[in-house]
Enzyme design. Structure first.
Site, PDB file in Angstrom:
ATOM      1  N   GLU A  19       1.028  -1.024  -0.015  1.00 11.78           N
ATOM      2  CA  GLU A  19       0.106  -0.368  -0.628  1.00 11.78           C
ATOM      3  C   GLU A  19       0.692   1.729   0.098  1.00 11.78           C
ATOM      4  O   GLU A  19       1.974   1.758   1.119  1.00 11.78           O
ATOM      5  CB  GLU A  19      -0.857  -0.409   1.243  1.00 11.78           C
ATOM      6  N   CYS A  28      -2.379   9.062   2.600  1.00 14.62           N
ATOM      7  CA  CYS A  28      -1.786   8.643   1.105  1.00 14.62           C
ATOM      8  C   CYS A  28      -3.244   9.071  -0.144  1.00 14.62           C
ATOM      9  O   CYS A  28      -2.460   9.113  -0.881  1.00 14.62           O
ATOM     10  CB  CYS A  28      -1.554   7.155   1.315  1.00 14.62           C
TER      11      CYS A  28
HETATM   12  P1  NAD Z   1       8.591   4.564   4.481  1.00 12.10           P
HETATM   13  O1  NAD Z   1       8.791   3.205   3.799  1.00 12.10           O
HETATM   14  O2  NAD Z   1       9.874   5.549   5.382  1.00 12.10           O
HETATM   15  O3  NAD Z   1       8.249   3.600   5.844  1.00 12.10           O
HETATM   16  C1  NAD Z   1       6.586   3.285   6.677  1.00 12.10           C
HETATM   17  C2  NAD Z   1       7.109   2.158   7.202  1.00 12.10           C
HETATM   18  O4  NAD Z   1       8.189   1.612   6.657  1.00 12.10           O
HETATM   19  C3  NAD Z   1       7.867   2.935   8.833  1.00 12.10           C
HETATM   20  O5  NAD Z   1       7.490   2.121   9.471  1.00 12.10           O
HETATM   21  C4  NAD Z   1       9.206   2.381   8.152  1.00 12.10           C
HETATM   22  O6  NAD Z   1      10.587   2.456   9.291  1.00 12.10           O
HETATM   23  C5  NAD Z   1       9.046   1.318   7.501  1.00 12.10           C
HETATM   24  N1  NAD Z   1      10.499   1.250   6.690  1.00 12.10           N
HETATM   25  C6  NAD Z   1      11.447   1.794   6.020  1.00 12.10           C
HETATM   26  N2  NAD Z   1      12.227   1.521   5.880  1.00 12.10           N
HETATM   27  C7  NAD Z   1      12.204  -0.058   5.629  1.00 12.10           C
HETATM   28  C8  NAD Z   1      12.877  -1.178   5.105  1.00 12.10           C
HETATM   29  N3  NAD Z   1      13.751  -0.626   4.084  1.00 12.10           N
HETATM   30  N4  NAD Z   1      12.264  -2.300   5.039  1.00 12.10           N
HETATM   31  C9  NAD Z   1      10.902  -2.158   5.679  1.00 12.10           C
HETATM   32  N5  NAD Z   1      10.553  -1.194   6.748  1.00 12.10           N
HETATM   33  C10 NAD Z   1      10.716   0.005   6.209  1.00 12.10           C
HETATM   34  O7  NAD Z   1       7.337   5.333   4.534  1.00 12.10           O
HETATM   35  P2  NAD Z   1       7.062   6.999   5.171  1.00 12.10           P
HETATM   36  O8  NAD Z   1       7.187   8.557   4.329  1.00 12.10           O
HETATM   37  O9  NAD Z   1       6.950   6.822   6.708  1.00 12.10           O
HETATM   38  O10 NAD Z   1       5.100   6.974   4.710  1.00 12.10           O
HETATM   39  C11 NAD Z   1       4.419   7.493   3.554  1.00 12.10           C
HETATM   40  C12 NAD Z   1       4.349   7.035   2.815  1.00 12.10           C
HETATM   41  O11 NAD Z   1       3.435   6.114   2.793  1.00 12.10           O
HETATM   42  C13 NAD Z   1       3.796   8.024   1.998  1.00 12.10           C
HETATM   43  O12 NAD Z   1       4.332   7.563   0.231  1.00 12.10           O
HETATM   44  C14 NAD Z   1       1.963   7.822   1.486  1.00 12.10           C
HETATM   45  O13 NAD Z   1       2.048   7.978   0.734  1.00 12.10           O
HETATM   46  C15 NAD Z   1       2.534   6.126   2.144  1.00 12.10           C
HETATM   47  N6  NAD Z   1       0.863   6.117   2.753  1.00 12.10           N
HETATM   48  C16 NAD Z   1       0.739   4.420   1.922  1.00 12.10           C
HETATM   49  C17 NAD Z   1      -0.371   4.377   2.094  1.00 12.10           C
HETATM   50  C18 NAD Z   1      -1.848   3.250   2.244  1.00 12.10           C
HETATM   51  O14 NAD Z   1      -2.386   3.234   2.233  1.00 12.10           O
HETATM   52  N7  NAD Z   1      -1.350   3.705   0.729  1.00 12.10           N
HETATM   53  C19 NAD Z   1      -1.487   4.415   3.996  1.00 12.10           C
HETATM   54  C20 NAD Z   1      -0.822   6.076   4.620  1.00 12.10           C
HETATM   55  C21 NAD Z   1       0.792   5.674   4.351  1.00 12.10           C
END
Ligand code: NAD
Length: 524
Positions: A239, A273
């Site tokens: 997602e 998002c």
């Molecule tokens: P991110 O990818 O940096 O982090 C999200 C999660 O992943 C956090 O828990 C983080 O600690 C973890 N993470 C980071 N690197 C990782 C790795 N290499 N392996 C495993 N986990 C890892 O995202 P963000 O910037 O913190 O969040 C915002 C983004 O999330 C935006 O792009 C937003 O649109 C998206 N989002 C999507 C939805 C959806 O339902 N489509 C919902 C909420 C947020």
């Protein structure tokens, strides 16, 4: 030597106040949690669904008794207002629990299949749903409660164990989630909460044997995890980001469209998002739409919601503030105009506040229209007709959600079907994440798979088809060994019987088939 545990410190982004600490787990903890989860899941997965529902349902008591405390924790940990927390996190969680508890049994029931051909008239097939085993969930900071909550509920009801890692930025909410599921008497080790830095969490989950990964976060991390998951072909649901378009037709209710654009674009400080990022307004109503938008945006109150009297709270992270500022600077440098902007609280003790900003004179060459801004910024373009609006809406590598605003619902539905996005709302936006029954997930680089609704629930299990034979006295199939010319010509006749346009050839094929039907009943 004393074992010193690393801690993640959590701060209120609006005030800088330290909220608490969350112990950091290790990769070894992940391995242990998954092993434990695997063994307990074999028992949990065999439990009747109604028993799993009975054990999980009391979580709602925790939610109702602690709703205010959860709202406050979400608000202090993430920066959003308590109204945002209550409306978009706690209420959806309560509704999701009720919905999945009610329908889990139906969703998990065997599905009988209609026979596809007379050739297999002796076969009766059905699909049963088999839980995966251990579901790994990695969730972000922007909806730190609601997103993981419904995934945990679906996973457990579907017979899986769960290992959860929430974002480091919102550990206080994560720890409350942990308490929610400790409140009910689940078998020890069925649900494990872990706090790990993102950069090691994905590898740790995927290398230590989770059976499926549900990841919510950025496109870049999603791509990394999918690549990593391919090593063992671990299935993933991703997602990811959105850059949602809102199309305002010439017959739209302007009051409603402006109100909807603001709520869906600016609530949670725009860090949604599925929030509105781009608005395409028909030229015939552009002027009144913009006048109202300006008036309302300039009246917004932005600050820390100690007294619940602000519409927009603080941005969660400095990193996100930097992205928003970069997008605004890029737009201004390329010719955009700040058409409207709200004021922020003048209290010098409040941090991470950004004004709500409406940009005009924007183009698709600007970051603000091309990429996900994820902040309180709306880019607005005037369009001459619906076709231009659709073309611009679809000019994106992302396709999470979108919306059409029109008083003519039939017309709106036709336009909605032309938007390349996983969910399109009519005269509303963003709220469908709170509808437990509607699948959530994107087209294009917004992700793969679905959460929520029946489709989301189905992602928590794998289909196993059971094909039964209702002729137990039959000795063999007609085409089994030994082969002969007669078998070949009968099967060739069958092809004619099934596919020929000519009645004569079909009858001839049938007669030829009949020659080998006795094989069913004879020993070889
Ligand atoms: P991110 O990818 O940096 O982090 C999200 C999660 O992943 C956090 O828990 C983080 O600690 C973890 N993470 C980071 N690197 C990782 C790795 N290499 N392996 C495993 N986990 C890892 O995202 P963000 O910037 O913190 O969040 C915002 C983004 O999330 C935006 O792009 C937003 O649109 C998206 N989002 C999507 C939805 C959806 O339902 N489509 C919902 C909420 C947020």
């Amino acid at each position: 030597m004393e074992d010193i545990k690393m801690m993640t410190e959590c701060f209120n982004p609006a005030t800088g106040e330290k909220l608490g600490e969350s112990p950091v787990n290790t990769v070894e903890d992940v391995a242990r949690a998954i092993q434990k989860a695997k063994s307990i899941q074999t028992i949990w997965g065999k439990m009747p669904v109604r028993e799993r529902v009975r054990l999980l349902r009391p979580v709602r008591q925790f939610l109702s008794e602690h709703a205010d405390e959860i709202a406050e924790t979400i608000s202090r940990d993430n920066g959003k207002t308590r109204i945002d927390a209550m409306a978009t996190e706690i209420l959806p969680a309560i509704m999701a629990l009720a919905y999945y508890s009610k329908y889990a049994k139906t969703f998990l029931k065997d599905r009988h299949l209609k026979a596809g051909s007379i050739l297999f008239a002796n076969k009766r097939s059905y699909i049963r749903r088999e839980s995966f085993g251990v579901i790994g969930i990695i969730s972000p900071w922007n909806y730190p409660f609601a997103i993981p909550f419904s995934e945990i509920v679906m996973a457990l009801l579907a017979g899986n164990a769960v290992v959860l890692k929430t974002a480091s930025e919102t550990q206080m909410v994560g720890r409350l989630l942990e308490k929610c599921f400790q409140f009910v008497e689940l078998p020890q080790g069925l649900f494990t909460y872990l706090n790990l830095p993102g950069k090691i969490a994905g590898d740790a989950f995927l290398e230590n044997g989770i059976d499926k990964l549900f990841f919510t976060g950025s496109v870049a991390t999603g791509k990394y995890l999918m690549k990593k998951a391919s090593e063992k072909l671990t299935p993933v649901v991703l997602e990811l980001g959105g850059n949602d378009a809102m199309i305002v037709c010439e017959d739209a209710d302007i009051d409603r469209a402006v109100g909807g654009a603001m709520w869906a674009g600016l609530s949670n400080a725009g860090q949604s998002c599925g929030g509105v990022e781009r608005i395409y307004v028909h030229e015939k109503i552009y002027q009144p739409f913009m006048e109202l938008l300006k008036e309302k945006v300039e009246a917004l109150r932005i600050g820390y919601d100690a007294d619940i009297d602000v519409e927009i709270g603080a941005m969660t992270t400095q990193r996100q503030i930097d992205t928003v500022n970069l997008h605004i600077q890029d737009a201004l440098a390329k010719g955009a105009t700040i058409f409207a902007q709200s004021k922020i609280s003048d209290n010098p003790n409040y941090h991470h506040l950004l004004p709500a900003t409406v940009l005009t004179d924007v183009t698709h060459e600007m970051l603000v229209m091309r990429d996900e801004t994820f902040g309180p910024v709306l880019g607005v373009m005037k369009v001459k007709d619906d076709d231009e609006a659709i073309r611009l809406a679809n000019d994106s590598n992302l396709g999470l959600t979108g919306s059409v605003w029109s008083k003519n619902r039939r017309h709106a539905k036709k336009l909605a079907a032309r938007i390349h996005a996983g969910a399109v709302t009519i005269n509303d936006h963003l709220m469908s994440h709170g509808l437990a029954e509607t699948p959530w997930g994107g087209f294009k680089e917004s992700g793969i798979g679905r959460t929520h609704g029946r489709l989301g629930f189905d992602e928590m299990t794998q289909p196993q088809v059971i094909i039964n034979d209702i002729l137990p006295f039959a000795k063999r199939q007609m085409w089994w060994y030994p082969y002969s010319v007669k078998i070949y010509s009968s099967l060739s006749g069958l092809a004619q019987m099934l596919a020929s346009k000519s009645f004569f050839k079909r009858v001839k094929g049938f007669i030829s088939l009949m020659k080998i039907v006795p094989r069913f009943f004879t020993k070889w």
